[in-house]
Write a protein that holds these residues in place. Structure first.
Motif, PDB file in Angstrom:
ATOM      1  N   UNK A   1     -41.508  22.761 -25.592  1.00 34.29           N
ATOM      2  CA  UNK A   1     -42.758  23.421 -25.207  1.00 34.29           C
ATOM      3  C   UNK A   1     -43.962  22.630 -25.695  1.00 34.29           C
ATOM      4  N   UNK A   2     -43.876  22.047 -26.883  1.00 31.18           N
ATOM      5  CA  UNK A   2     -44.964  21.214 -27.393  1.00 31.18           C
ATOM      6  C   UNK A   2     -45.196  20.014 -26.486  1.00 31.18           C
ATOM      7  N   UNK A   3     -44.126  19.416 -25.992  1.00 32.84           N
ATOM      8  CA  UNK A   3     -44.272  18.269 -25.087  1.00 32.84           C
ATOM      9  C   UNK A   3     -45.042  18.660 -23.831  1.00 32.84           C
ATOM     10  N   UNK A   4     -44.684  19.775 -23.212  1.00 35.17           N
ATOM     11  CA  UNK A   4     -45.366  20.190 -21.989  1.00 35.17           C
ATOM     12  C   UNK A   4     -46.824  20.559 -22.256  1.00 35.17           C
ATOM     13  N   UNK A   5     -47.099  21.187 -23.397  1.00 38.64           N
ATOM     14  CA  UNK A   5     -48.485  21.553 -23.707  1.00 38.64           C
ATOM     15  C   UNK A   5     -49.342  20.309 -23.929  1.00 38.64           C
ATOM     16  N   UNK A   6     -48.813  19.330 -24.654  1.00 40.19           N
ATOM     17  CA  UNK A   6     -49.578  18.105 -24.886  1.00 40.19           C
ATOM     18  C   UNK A   6     -49.679  17.257 -23.625  1.00 40.19           C
ATOM     19  N   UNK A   7     -48.601  17.176 -22.859  1.00 39.91           N
ATOM     20  CA  UNK A   7     -48.610  16.350 -21.653  1.00 39.91           C
ATOM     21  C   UNK A   7     -49.540  16.908 -20.586  1.00 39.91           C
ATOM     22  N   UNK A   8     -49.796  18.226 -20.608  1.00 38.21           N
ATOM     23  CA  UNK A   8     -50.683  18.818 -19.608  1.00 38.21           C
ATOM     24  C   UNK A   8     -52.148  18.542 -19.889  1.00 38.21           C
ATOM     25  N   UNK A   9     -52.474  17.949 -21.020  1.00 39.23           N
ATOM     26  CA  UNK A   9     -53.862  17.614 -21.329  1.00 39.23           C
ATOM     27  C   UNK A   9     -54.706  18.860 -21.554  1.00 39.23           C
ATOM     28  N   UNK A  10     -55.858  18.908 -20.884  1.00 36.50           N
ATOM     29  CA  UNK A  10     -56.790  20.029 -21.029  1.00 36.50           C
ATOM     30  C   UNK A  10     -56.633  21.042 -19.904  1.00 36.50           C
ATOM     31  N   UNK A  11     -55.445  21.122 -19.324  1.00 32.19           N
ATOM     32  CA  UNK A  11     -55.225  22.071 -18.228  1.00 32.19           C
ATOM     33  C   UNK A  11     -55.478  23.511 -18.681  1.00 32.19           C
ATOM     34  N   UNK A  12     -55.119  23.833 -19.929  1.00 32.89           N
ATOM     35  CA  UNK A  12     -55.335  25.189 -20.423  1.00 32.89           C
ATOM     36  C   UNK A  12     -56.823  25.529 -20.413  1.00 32.89           C
ATOM     37  N   UNK A  13     -57.659  24.602 -20.847  1.00 29.98           N
ATOM     38  CA  UNK A  13     -59.106  24.849 -20.852  1.00 29.98           C
ATOM     39  C   UNK A  13     -59.640  24.980 -19.428  1.00 29.98           C
ATOM     40  N   UNK A  14     -59.147  24.154 -18.524  1.00 28.37           N
ATOM     41  CA  UNK A  14     -59.604  24.224 -17.133  1.00 28.37           C
ATOM     42  C   UNK A  14     -59.242  25.563 -16.499  1.00 28.37           C
ATOM     43  N   UNK A  15     -58.025  26.018 -16.748  1.00 30.13           N
ATOM     44  CA  UNK A  15     -57.619  27.318 -16.203  1.00 30.13           C
ATOM     45  C   UNK A  15     -58.450  28.442 -16.818  1.00 30.13           C
ATOM     46  N   UNK A  16     -58.753  28.340 -18.103  1.00 31.94           N
ATOM     47  CA  UNK A  16     -59.552  29.367 -18.757  1.00 31.94           C
ATOM     48  C   UNK A  16     -60.947  29.436 -18.148  1.00 31.94           C
TER      49      UNK A  16
END
Length: 383
Positions: free
Chosen positions: A175-190
């Motif tokens: 899960x850490x790999x996918x979170x880091x590999x996605x970059x700032x996708x979490x911020x963009x979705x937020x």
């Protein structure tokens, strides 16, 4: 007289008011109970998820630094995950053989400690004798004892825990790999999900503040604990303790748990010293060395490098560590302080929760955030 003309302090109206408030409080109580039950029942899922998000906050600044130098996020995530995997395997390999030997020799070690302690204090001997009698009364029978012995005893119990621990580690790292590999996708979705622009700025300010404080805190604590483990290992080596590297590793890991971790490390070192040396006084010397090192770290080093903005109410920290230890055992004690720091950061940014933020902070701590939602620095929504 009509109902409208009744006085506000009418007993009937006050009773009705209390009856109307019962469902609301009952709903809150049911929600808290359901939340605690869900966290406890599904801890095999929540524990790696929480750990992965905390590690993501620690290594997100590293990912951004590498990204500015042209290194893609998936490659950085691969390096981070491989490094953590090697470190985890190294720690497990360092601790597995000595700890397994200690667990397997637990009855013999207990007998030796009891024998030496009885020479120092008759009261302790009485305590051990009382414990033996209680153990005999609680033992259901000889057949049950033979079955337990035939399955391998403590070593068998430890062996059954290792596959589950490895599965938790693997799930956390994936899960850490996918979170880091996605970059700032979490911020963009937020940013895209929240409709109002002012709410976008506030949400981004909260997330950025939590990430900045937790990454600084966890990285600093990790470095401090590594130095502490080195100092403890060197101290154990100087007095001739067996396996000083093991004690350094234990000090490194246990110090992630406030208060209780240091006490547990001192107790383990004292017990091993009591068995390893002929003179009982060495146990006190080893305990004093361990206590002195952890005291310097806890009273001088950590407050200086961590800073005042993340120093929390000590009573609340102890209660949080106890609660999460009851809920998630050892991992809960590790994540208690980061979760408490995140809650205080959120309370700093939410209107009307300044009192909670001040309560969670230490004495004379300020609840002013480093970057207010209206600060011009928070206009750049994506870090």
């Amino acid at each position: 007289m009509s109902d409208v003309s009744r006085r506000p302090d009418d007993p009937d109206q006050s009773i009705l008011g209390r009856m109307r408030s019962i469902p609301r409080w009952a709903g809150i109580g049911l929600f808290i109970y359901a939340t605690i039950y869900t966290l406890s029942y599904a801890k095999s899922f929540f524990v790696p998820v929480i750990l992965a998000f905390l590690l993501t906050m620690v290594f997100s600044p590293v990912r951004r630094v590498f990204a500015r130098h042209g290194i893609p996020a998936p490659l950085t995530a691969t390096f981070v995950v491989l490094g953590l995997l090697v470190a985890s395997l190294g720690i497990l390999g360092t601790l597995s053989l000595p700890v397994t030997g200690w667990i397997e020799r637990a009855p013999e070690i207990t007998a030796q400690i009891r024998e030496k302690a009885s020479d120092v204090s008759g009261a302790l001997s009485g305590v051990f004798e009382a414990a033996d009698r209680l153990r005999e009364l609680a033992r259901p029978g000889e057949d049950v004892e033979r079955v337990t012995t035939s399955q391998g005893g403590y070593a068998f119990d430890l062996a059954t825990l290792i596959p589950g621990m490895m599965a938790q580690i693997v799930l956390t790292l994936v899960l850490l790999f996918f979170l880091l590999a996605s970059g700032d996708m979490f911020y963009e979705k937020l940013v895209h999900v929240i409709p109002r622009f002012s709410d976008k700025r506030r949400a981004m300010a909260v997330v950025q503040d939590i990430e900045r404080k937790l990454s600084r805190y966890l990285f600093t604590i990790t470095v401090i604990n590594a130095a502490l483990g080195t100092a403890v290992g060197a101290g154990m080596w100087l007095v001739g303790m067996p396996s000083p590297i093991v004690f350094g590793t234990i000090a490194f890991l246990f110090n992630f748990v406030p208060y209780l971790g240091a006490l547990a490390g001192i107790a383990i070192a004292a017990a091993v010293a009591l068995v390893s040396f002929d003179w009982v006084g060495w146990s006190l010397i080893v305990s004093a060395i361990y206590f002195a090192i952890t005291t310097v770290e806890g009273q001088l080093v950590t407050p200086y490098f961590v800073g005042r903005n993340l120093r929390l109410n000590t009573v609340v920290v102890f209660l949080a560590v106890s609660f999460w230890a009851w809920l998630w055992s050892a991992v809960g004690m590790v994540v208690a302080v980061p979760l408490l720091a995140a809650a205080r950061t959120i309370a700093n940014h939410v209107d009307g929760m300044g009192g909670l933020a001040d309560f969670l902070g230490e004495r004379h701590s300020e609840t002013v955030t480093d970057a207010h939602p209206e600060d011009p620095r928070s206009e750049n929504l994506i870090p």
